[in-house]
Design a protein around this motif. Structure first.
Motif, PDB file in Angstrom:
ATOM      1  N   GLN A 119      55.870  28.680  35.245  1.00  0.00           N
ATOM      2  CA  GLN A 119      56.511  29.987  35.282  1.00  0.00           C
ATOM      3  C   GLN A 119      57.946  29.927  35.801  1.00  0.00           C
ATOM      4  OE1 GLN A 119      54.133  33.173  36.907  1.00  0.00           O
ATOM      5  NE2 GLN A 119      52.261  32.431  35.945  1.00  0.00           N
ATOM      6  N   LEU A 120      58.226  28.985  36.684  1.00  0.00           N
ATOM      7  CA  LEU A 120      59.582  28.898  37.225  1.00  0.00           C
ATOM      8  C   LEU A 120      60.599  28.446  36.180  1.00  0.00           C
ATOM      9  CD1 LEU A 120      59.277  27.529  40.873  1.00  0.00           C
ATOM     10  CD2 LEU A 120      59.143  29.854  40.006  1.00  0.00           C
ATOM     11  N   ASN A 121      60.141  27.998  35.011  1.00  0.00           N
ATOM     12  CA  ASN A 121      61.064  27.651  33.939  1.00  0.00           C
ATOM     13  C   ASN A 121      61.885  28.847  33.484  1.00  0.00           C
ATOM     14  OD1 ASN A 121      60.138  25.064  34.016  1.00  0.00           O
ATOM     15  ND2 ASN A 121      59.209  25.065  31.973  1.00  0.00           N
ATOM     16  N   ALA A 122      61.375  30.047  33.757  1.00  0.00           N
ATOM     17  CA  ALA A 122      62.075  31.263  33.339  1.00  0.00           C
ATOM     18  C   ALA A 122      63.214  31.631  34.284  1.00  0.00           C
ATOM     19  CB  ALA A 122      61.088  32.424  33.248  1.00  0.00           C
ATOM     20  N   VAL A 123      63.259  31.003  35.446  1.00  0.00           N
ATOM     21  CA  VAL A 123      64.268  31.339  36.461  1.00  0.00           C
ATOM     22  C   VAL A 123      65.497  30.463  36.286  1.00  0.00           C
ATOM     23  CG1 VAL A 123      64.724  31.474  38.948  1.00  0.00           C
ATOM     24  CG2 VAL A 123      62.449  32.054  38.047  1.00  0.00           C
ATOM     25  N   SER A 124      66.679  31.087  36.327  1.00  0.00           N
ATOM     26  CA  SER A 124      67.924  30.337  36.174  1.00  0.00           C
ATOM     27  C   SER A 124      68.998  30.946  37.071  1.00  0.00           C
ATOM     28  CB  SER A 124      68.394  30.375  34.713  1.00  0.00           C
ATOM     29  OG  SER A 124      68.929  31.650  34.394  1.00  0.00           O
ATOM     30  N   ARG A 125      70.184  30.406  37.013  1.00  0.00           N
ATOM     31  CA  ARG A 125      71.288  30.909  37.824  1.00  0.00           C
ATOM     32  C   ARG A 125      71.675  32.330  37.438  1.00  0.00           C
ATOM     33  NH1 ARG A 125      73.503  27.179  41.033  1.00  0.00           N
ATOM     34  NH2 ARG A 125      75.333  28.502  41.393  1.00  0.00           N
ATOM     35  N   GLU A 126      71.305  32.756  36.231  1.00  0.00           N
ATOM     36  CA  GLU A 126      71.603  34.126  35.808  1.00  0.00           C
ATOM     37  C   GLU A 126      70.613  35.149  36.358  1.00  0.00           C
ATOM     38  OE1 GLU A 126      71.659  31.493  33.502  1.00  0.00           O
ATOM     39  OE2 GLU A 126      73.822  31.440  33.934  1.00  0.00           O
ATOM     40  N   THR A 127      69.499  34.686  36.880  1.00  0.00           N
ATOM     41  CA  THR A 127      68.465  35.584  37.380  1.00  0.00           C
ATOM     42  C   THR A 127      68.947  36.306  38.630  1.00  0.00           C
ATOM     43  OG1 THR A 127      66.769  34.082  36.518  1.00  0.00           O
ATOM     44  CG2 THR A 127      66.059  35.733  38.111  1.00  0.00           C
ATOM     45  N   ARG A 128      68.704  37.613  38.673  1.00  0.00           N
ATOM     46  CA  ARG A 128      69.122  38.426  39.817  1.00  0.00           C
ATOM     47  C   ARG A 128      67.953  39.037  40.585  1.00  0.00           C
ATOM     48  NH1 ARG A 128      72.618  35.808  38.673  1.00  0.00           N
ATOM     49  NH2 ARG A 128      74.814  36.294  38.221  1.00  0.00           N
ATOM     50  N   LEU A 129      66.784  39.076  39.967  1.00  0.00           N
ATOM     51  CA  LEU A 129      65.593  39.628  40.626  1.00  0.00           C
ATOM     52  C   LEU A 129      64.370  38.858  40.164  1.00  0.00           C
ATOM     53  CD1 LEU A 129      64.078  41.805  42.317  1.00  0.00           C
ATOM     54  CD2 LEU A 129      64.017  43.204  40.228  1.00  0.00           C
ATOM     55  N   VAL A 130      63.529  38.488  41.132  1.00  0.00           N
ATOM     56  CA  VAL A 130      62.256  37.820  40.839  1.00  0.00           C
ATOM     57  C   VAL A 130      61.160  38.532  41.618  1.00  0.00           C
ATOM     58  CG1 VAL A 130      60.900  35.694  41.005  1.00  0.00           C
ATOM     59  CG2 VAL A 130      63.349  35.570  40.476  1.00  0.00           C
ATOM     60  N   THR A 131      60.083  38.889  40.938  1.00  0.00           N
ATOM     61  CA  THR A 131      58.885  39.371  41.629  1.00  0.00           C
ATOM     62  C   THR A 131      57.748  38.408  41.337  1.00  0.00           C
ATOM     63  OG1 THR A 131      58.276  40.809  39.750  1.00  0.00           O
ATOM     64  CG2 THR A 131      59.547  41.805  41.558  1.00  0.00           C
ATOM     65  N   VAL A 132      56.867  38.233  42.308  1.00  0.00           N
ATOM     66  CA  VAL A 132      55.743  37.320  42.127  1.00  0.00           C
ATOM     67  C   VAL A 132      54.535  37.805  42.911  1.00  0.00           C
ATOM     68  CG1 VAL A 132      56.636  35.827  43.974  1.00  0.00           C
ATOM     69  CG2 VAL A 132      54.940  34.925  42.386  1.00  0.00           C
ATOM     70  N   THR A 133      53.393  37.809  42.268  1.00  0.00           N
ATOM     71  CA  THR A 133      52.102  38.054  42.920  1.00  0.00           C
ATOM     72  C   THR A 133      51.195  36.896  42.559  1.00  0.00           C
ATOM     73  OG1 THR A 133      52.304  40.460  42.772  1.00  0.00           O
ATOM     74  CG2 THR A 133      50.091  39.576  43.108  1.00  0.00           C
ATOM     75  N   VAL A 134      50.843  36.088  43.553  1.00  0.00           N
ATOM     76  CA  VAL A 134      50.008  34.918  43.282  1.00  0.00           C
ATOM     77  C   VAL A 134      49.353  34.479  44.589  1.00  0.00           C
ATOM     78  CG1 VAL A 134      51.749  33.131  43.712  1.00  0.00           C
ATOM     79  CG2 VAL A 134      49.999  32.732  41.962  1.00  0.00           C
ATOM     80  N   GLY A 135      48.214  33.822  44.470  1.00  0.00           N
ATOM     81  CA  GLY A 135      47.499  33.339  45.645  1.00  0.00           C
ATOM     82  C   GLY A 135      46.026  33.693  45.631  1.00  0.00           C
ATOM     83  N   GLY A 136      45.683  34.843  45.026  1.00  0.00           N
ATOM     84  CA  GLY A 136      44.292  35.282  45.023  1.00  0.00           C
ATOM     85  C   GLY A 136      43.365  34.355  44.276  1.00  0.00           C
ATOM     86  N   ASN A 137      43.851  33.741  43.208  1.00  0.00           N
ATOM     87  CA  ASN A 137      42.993  32.840  42.437  1.00  0.00           C
ATOM     88  C   ASN A 137      42.712  31.536  43.169  1.00  0.00           C
ATOM     89  OD1 ASN A 137      42.536  34.461  40.151  1.00  0.00           O
ATOM     90  ND2 ASN A 137      44.547  33.960  39.346  1.00  0.00           N
ATOM     91  N   ASN A 138      43.502  31.243  44.201  1.00  0.00           N
ATOM     92  CA  ASN A 138      43.240  30.027  44.980  1.00  0.00           C
ATOM     93  C   ASN A 138      42.029  30.172  45.889  1.00  0.00           C
ATOM     94  OD1 ASN A 138      46.319  29.960  44.323  1.00  0.00           O
ATOM     95  ND2 ASN A 138      45.793  27.853  44.878  1.00  0.00           N
ATOM     96  N   LEU A 139      41.466  31.383  45.961  1.00  0.00           N
ATOM     97  CA  LEU A 139      40.270  31.591  46.771  1.00  0.00           C
ATOM     98  C   LEU A 139      39.026  31.025  46.107  1.00  0.00           C
ATOM     99  CD1 LEU A 139      40.881  35.258  47.939  1.00  0.00           C
ATOM    100  CD2 LEU A 139      40.543  33.304  49.448  1.00  0.00           C
ATOM    101  N   GLY A 140      38.999  31.033  44.774  1.00  0.00           N
ATOM    102  CA  GLY A 140      37.771  30.705  44.083  1.00  0.00           C
ATOM    103  C   GLY A 140      37.730  29.296  43.529  1.00  0.00           C
ATOM    104  N   THR A 141      36.531  28.875  43.171  1.00  0.00           N
ATOM    105  CA  THR A 141      36.375  27.585  42.504  1.00  0.00           C
ATOM    106  C   THR A 141      36.604  27.744  41.006  1.00  0.00           C
ATOM    107  OG1 THR A 141      33.991  28.001  42.344  1.00  0.00           O
ATOM    108  CG2 THR A 141      34.768  26.729  44.223  1.00  0.00           C
ATOM    109  N   SER A 142      36.482  28.978  40.499  1.00  0.00           N
ATOM    110  CA  SER A 142      36.777  29.247  39.093  1.00  0.00           C
ATOM    111  C   SER A 142      38.174  29.845  39.000  1.00  0.00           C
ATOM    112  CB  SER A 142      35.757  30.240  38.518  1.00  0.00           C
ATOM    113  OG  SER A 142      36.065  31.561  38.922  1.00  0.00           O
ATOM    114  N   ASP A 143      38.557  30.257  37.785  1.00  0.00           N
ATOM    115  CA  ASP A 143      39.874  30.839  37.579  1.00  0.00           C
ATOM    116  C   ASP A 143      39.945  32.296  38.013  1.00  0.00           C
ATOM    117  OD1 ASP A 143      40.923  28.531  36.572  1.00  0.00           O
ATOM    118  OD2 ASP A 143      40.538  29.034  34.488  1.00  0.00           O
ATOM    119  N   LEU A 144      38.850  32.842  38.531  1.00  0.00           N
ATOM    120  CA  LEU A 144      38.833  34.265  38.843  1.00  0.00           C
ATOM    121  C   LEU A 144      39.062  34.564  40.312  1.00  0.00           C
ATOM    122  CD1 LEU A 144      35.915  35.264  36.495  1.00  0.00           C
ATOM    123  CD2 LEU A 144      38.318  35.781  36.194  1.00  0.00           C
ATOM    124  N   GLY A 145      39.151  33.554  41.148  1.00  0.00           N
ATOM    125  CA  GLY A 145      39.570  33.740  42.526  1.00  0.00           C
ATOM    126  C   GLY A 145      38.769  34.749  43.321  1.00  0.00           C
TER     127      GLY A 145
END
Length: 304
Positions: A119-145
């Motif tokens: 996902q960070l491939n989308a970020v460049s020097r032209e980027t002025r705003l980034v939002t991110v929500t991530v971490g909940g899926n790291n709770l689970g053993t499956s992809d559903l967190g």
């Protein structure tokens, strides 16, 4: 690859994603099945003035109109709403359902099939705003967190209906998984600053899936009262971890728990769905109103 083989490949990837819901038994499988919308895989690249990163809570997975192939992005997710309010001239959404923290820097796969590029491939020097929500899926053993954890609690409920069998089963495991994810998220945020030194970076927390008064979930969630309280504590720890990582990574934390309190999965006016969603979304995920509330929290943080 022949068209028929491509269709079979994508079908296997989609089936694998939803099969992970079976961890908790038939109840979650039935709840998830209606929303397994087959779609093509997508990979993010390029640059935008505003880039949205994250998992299914950021993608608005299950909310029409969906796009983004197996990532299940919706054009009603909070990123799209923020971009529209800001009248962003360049907006790029590379959020993806089932993304874990490592999906920020690595290709996300499903059953061995690439679903989304780093996902960070989308970020460049032209980027002025980034939002991110991530971490909940790291709770689970499956992809559903977090949903995976609820599934386990559902399966264990009959073994000790008046206790907290899920809490006893996990012990400190979920907290340890969060602790392990925190430095990876912090490092990813630092990488964002390196790639986009003039960008504002906002880490958007998770909404109120379960209320503080967990007795209100009796008869609405198939978990014991003790385990419902345990799951709320896990949600609080998740948001605490994300907040700490945001601070350590030089980003601002956006609280969406507070603004959605009273509109949880057990409320009379839910903005976060229960196991059987009353409006289009995934189980235990925000619906379109919930995504709007998350967008409003981001906009307040930005001073809009």
């Amino acid at each position: 690859m022949p068209r028929a083989a491509t269709k079979r490949t994508n079908h296997r990837a989609g089936t694998h994603r939803w099969r992970s819901a079976l961890t908790g038994g038939a109840l979650l499988a039935a709840a998830l099945a209606p929303w397994a919308v087959p779609a093509r895989a997508a990979e993010g690249s390029g640059a935008g003035a505003y880039v949205a990163l994250g998992d299914s809570y950021a993608a608005g997975a299950g909310i029409p109109a969906a796009s983004g192939g197996l990532c299940l992005r919706s054009d009603h997710n909070y990123g799209h709403l923020v971009a529209a309010s800001l009248r962003s001239s360049a907006y790029q959404d590379v959020t993806c359902a089932a993304a874990k923290v490592n999906a920020l820097t690595e290709t996300q796969t499903d059953a061995g099939i690439p679903v989304n590029g780093p996902q960070l491939n989308a970020v460049s020097r032209e980027t002025r705003l980034v939002t991110v929500t991530v971490g909940g899926n790291n709770l689970g053993t499956s992809d559903l967190g977090f949903v995976d954890a609820v599934a386990v609690c559902t399966a264990l409920a009959p073994t000790n209906p008046f206790g907290a069998p899920c809490r006893d089963y996990y012990k400190d495991t979920l907290a340890q998984r969060l602790d392990a994810a925190a430095p990876r998220l912090t490092q990813a945020l630092r990488t964002i600053h390196d790639r986009a030194p003039r960008a504002r970076v906002l880490v958007v927390g998770y909404p109120s899936v379960i209320p503080t008064d967990t007795k209100r979930c009796a008869g609405k969630l198939p978990t014991t009262t003790g385990d419902t309280a345990y799951l709320r504590s896990v949600l609080d720890k998740l948001n605490s971890m994300v907040s700490r990582a945001a601070t350590a990574g030089g980003a601002a934390y956006v609280d969406t728990l507070g603004p959605t309190e009273g509109h949880d999965a057990c409320s009379a006016d839910p903005w976060v769905a229960g196991l059987l969603p009353a409006s289009p979304t995934l189980p235990l995920h925000p619906d379109a109103t919930g995504e709007r509330a998350m967008a409003d929290a981001v906009l307040r943080t930005l001073g809009h």
